[in-house]
Design a protein around this motif. Sequence first.
Motif, mmCIF file in Angstrom:
data_model
loop_
_atom_site.group_PDB
_atom_site.id
_atom_site.type_symbol
_atom_site.label_atom_id
_atom_site.label_comp_id
_atom_site.label_asym_id
_atom_site.label_seq_id
_atom_site.Cartn_x
_atom_site.Cartn_y
_atom_site.Cartn_z
ATOM 1 N N SER A 208 0.878 -1.183 0.000
ATOM 2 C CA SER A 208 0.000 0.000 0.000
ATOM 3 C C SER A 208 0.906 1.221 0.000
ATOM 4 N N LEU A 209 0.322 2.391 -0.175
ATOM 5 C CA LEU A 209 1.133 3.607 -0.085
ATOM 6 C C LEU A 209 1.649 3.800 1.347
ATOM 7 N N ARG A 210 0.996 3.153 2.319
ATOM 8 C CA ARG A 210 1.430 3.237 3.714
ATOM 9 C C ARG A 210 2.742 2.489 3.935
ATOM 10 N N ALA A 211 2.993 1.460 3.114
ATOM 11 C CA ALA A 211 4.063 0.510 3.432
ATOM 12 C C ALA A 211 5.312 0.627 2.568
ATOM 13 N N VAL A 212 5.282 1.516 1.568
ATOM 14 C CA VAL A 212 6.471 1.686 0.715
ATOM 15 C C VAL A 212 6.745 3.177 0.497
ATOM 16 N N SER A 213 7.998 3.497 0.176
ATOM 17 C CA SER A 213 8.333 4.886 -0.160
ATOM 18 C C SER A 213 8.038 5.112 -1.643
ATOM 19 N N PRO A 214 7.911 6.375 -2.072
ATOM 20 C CA PRO A 214 7.706 6.631 -3.506
ATOM 21 C C PRO A 214 8.814 6.033 -4.367
ATOM 22 N N GLU A 215 10.069 6.072 -3.891
ATOM 23 C CA GLU A 215 11.176 5.502 -4.678
ATOM 24 C C GLU A 215 10.997 3.994 -4.846
ATOM 25 N N MET A 216 10.490 3.357 -3.793
ATOM 26 C CA MET A 216 10.328 1.900 -3.846
ATOM 27 C C MET A 216 9.308 1.482 -4.905
ATOM 28 N N ILE A 217 8.306 2.324 -5.160
ATOM 29 C CA ILE A 217 7.312 1.997 -6.190
ATOM 30 C C ILE A 217 8.009 1.927 -7.544
ATOM 31 N N THR A 218 8.870 2.911 -7.805
ATOM 32 C CA THR A 218 9.627 2.933 -9.058
ATOM 33 C C THR A 218 10.579 1.744 -9.123
ATOM 34 N N ASP A 219 11.277 1.487 -7.996
ATOM 35 C CA ASP A 219 12.264 0.399 -7.982
ATOM 36 C C ASP A 219 11.606 -0.966 -8.186
ATOM 37 N N ALA A 220 10.480 -1.180 -7.499
ATOM 38 C CA ALA A 220 9.807 -2.492 -7.604
ATOM 39 C C ALA A 220 9.287 -2.700 -9.022
ATOM 40 N N ALA A 221 8.749 -1.629 -9.637
ATOM 41 C CA ALA A 221 8.252 -1.751 -11.012
ATOM 42 C C ALA A 221 9.409 -2.057 -11.960
ATOM 43 N N ALA A 222 10.594 -1.477 -11.673
ATOM 44 C CA ALA A 222 11.760 -1.732 -12.526
ATOM 45 C C ALA A 222 12.246 -3.169 -12.378
ATOM 46 N N LEU A 223 12.065 -3.752 -11.189
ATOM 47 C CA LEU A 223 12.480 -5.150 -10.975
ATOM 48 C C LEU A 223 11.587 -6.121 -11.734
ATOM 49 N N ALA A 224 10.391 -5.668 -12.076
ATOM 50 C CA ALA A 224 9.435 -6.537 -12.790
ATOM 51 C C ALA A 224 8.972 -5.810 -14.043
ATOM 52 N N PRO A 225 9.811 -5.799 -15.092
ATOM 53 C CA PRO A 225 9.460 -5.030 -16.292
ATOM 54 C C PRO A 225 8.255 -5.578 -17.044
ATOM 55 N N GLU A 226 7.836 -6.786 -16.703
ATOM 56 C CA GLU A 226 6.592 -7.299 -17.287
ATOM 57 C C GLU A 226 5.803 -8.035 -16.209
ATOM 58 N N GLY A 227 4.555 -8.354 -16.513
ATOM 59 C CA GLY A 227 3.719 -9.068 -15.535
ATOM 60 C C GLY A 227 2.948 -8.102 -14.672
#
Length: 453
Positions: A208-227
């Motif tokens: 949730s937005l409560r549990a991650v930083s804004p940077e982490m949203i970008t980083d996690a999406a980059a770790l999973a470029p598909e799916g």
Amino acid sequence: MKLFFSSVFSGSDWLDNVLMEIDENGMIKSLISNSEKSEADKIFSGTCVPGMPNLHSHAFQRAMAGLTEIAGSGQTNFWTWQKVMYQFLSKLSPEDVEAIASQLYMEMLRGGFTSVAEFHYLHNDINGNYFKNPTEMSDQIFAAANISGIGLTHLPVLYAYGGFDCIKPEDGQKRFLNTIDQFQLLLETLKNKYRNNNLTKIGVALHSLRAVSPEMITDAAALAPEGPIHIHIAEQIKEVEQCMAWSGQRPVEWLLNNADVNERWSLIHATHMNEAETRTFAYTGAIAGLCPTTEANLGDGLFPLEGFFNQKGRIGVGSDSNTSVDLTEELRLLEYGQRLNQQRRNIGANGEGTSTGENLFNKSLLGGAQALSQLVGILEPGYRADFILLDDNHPTLFSRKENFILDAWIFSCGRDAISDVFVGGNHLVKNGRHIRQESIEKRYRSTIKFLLN
Ligand SMILES: [Zn+2]
């Protein structure tokens, strides 16, 4: 394998006397109406409809069924429920999770769900330490999917903080926490282990937005470029207020302004949106992951269904906390919540003369398939042979045709009208019983005995 059905709803059309050929990978090879029974290996007399993808589940919470309905001294709400959930986790071993998830997934199959997106945030041991094997807990989910036979989209969840503005997590959250490096290790290990299975898929989730930083949203999406990418959002008014205090924006508004939300995304709940958020969200093509029985159980609120449909928004349904595990209950409550609120009927229909049950069923099939990123939700060549059979002889369905069968099943009957269930061509539920029901239930009972004593 060739199967004959007297009636099939493909997801778009009603077909009679259908011969379905399934290839050795469990995919539909051909689907031909007005066929002869004599060509089939097996003949079914009921109505065959696509199995539903369940787009949101936390498997371990099934074991809490009935344990959180006691009134407290003050107001009991989502946040007091969350405390009970944290306490429950103090005993749960990997083996317990496998037993609970196996039982749950078997029940999902009997309830009309043929695949599930498991939003998996239980990563660490009871002390909050990483397991030596980074996929220890995820492995239990894959094992349970395998034992039950359900299709799985596994969504390991990034969970790092205790609230908005990266506040320190509380003790009850220690089993969920990962750094971004540990999360990367988990994802890579998972992808190496489970790459080649036509029943499973791996995506990512942000708690949730409560549990991650804004940077982490970008980083996690980059770790999973598909799916698929899933996130809980705007489930509670308190969350909206906290997000406003943190960013000056509402949760869905913030996410749409700060992440590249597209068709890979599912926004789970999205209960509290204003008109502008509803419109902008619908335009992204992302899925609204609605979990009506859980949202009712937790007192979350009502999703703006009509406004979202008016903007061509896409939905799917999930059983979330698994308080109940029946596809028809989710669809029925989705519609009834809207009716009670607006004092009108058939809000989930698609215009005059259309069936509410069929439209909600159909939209949830398409949205669920997109959310899980699996080739399911439609019975056509090239799609996986995931389907359920409704018993035409059931008194509630008897003598009804086409969409009247769906409406009678969804609004007046439920899961006991499901006689048989297939996933990837595997015949898992026969005459209402799962093929491994006895052993799965036996193991579940001994797990529950340990956990509750
Ligand atoms: Zn959830």
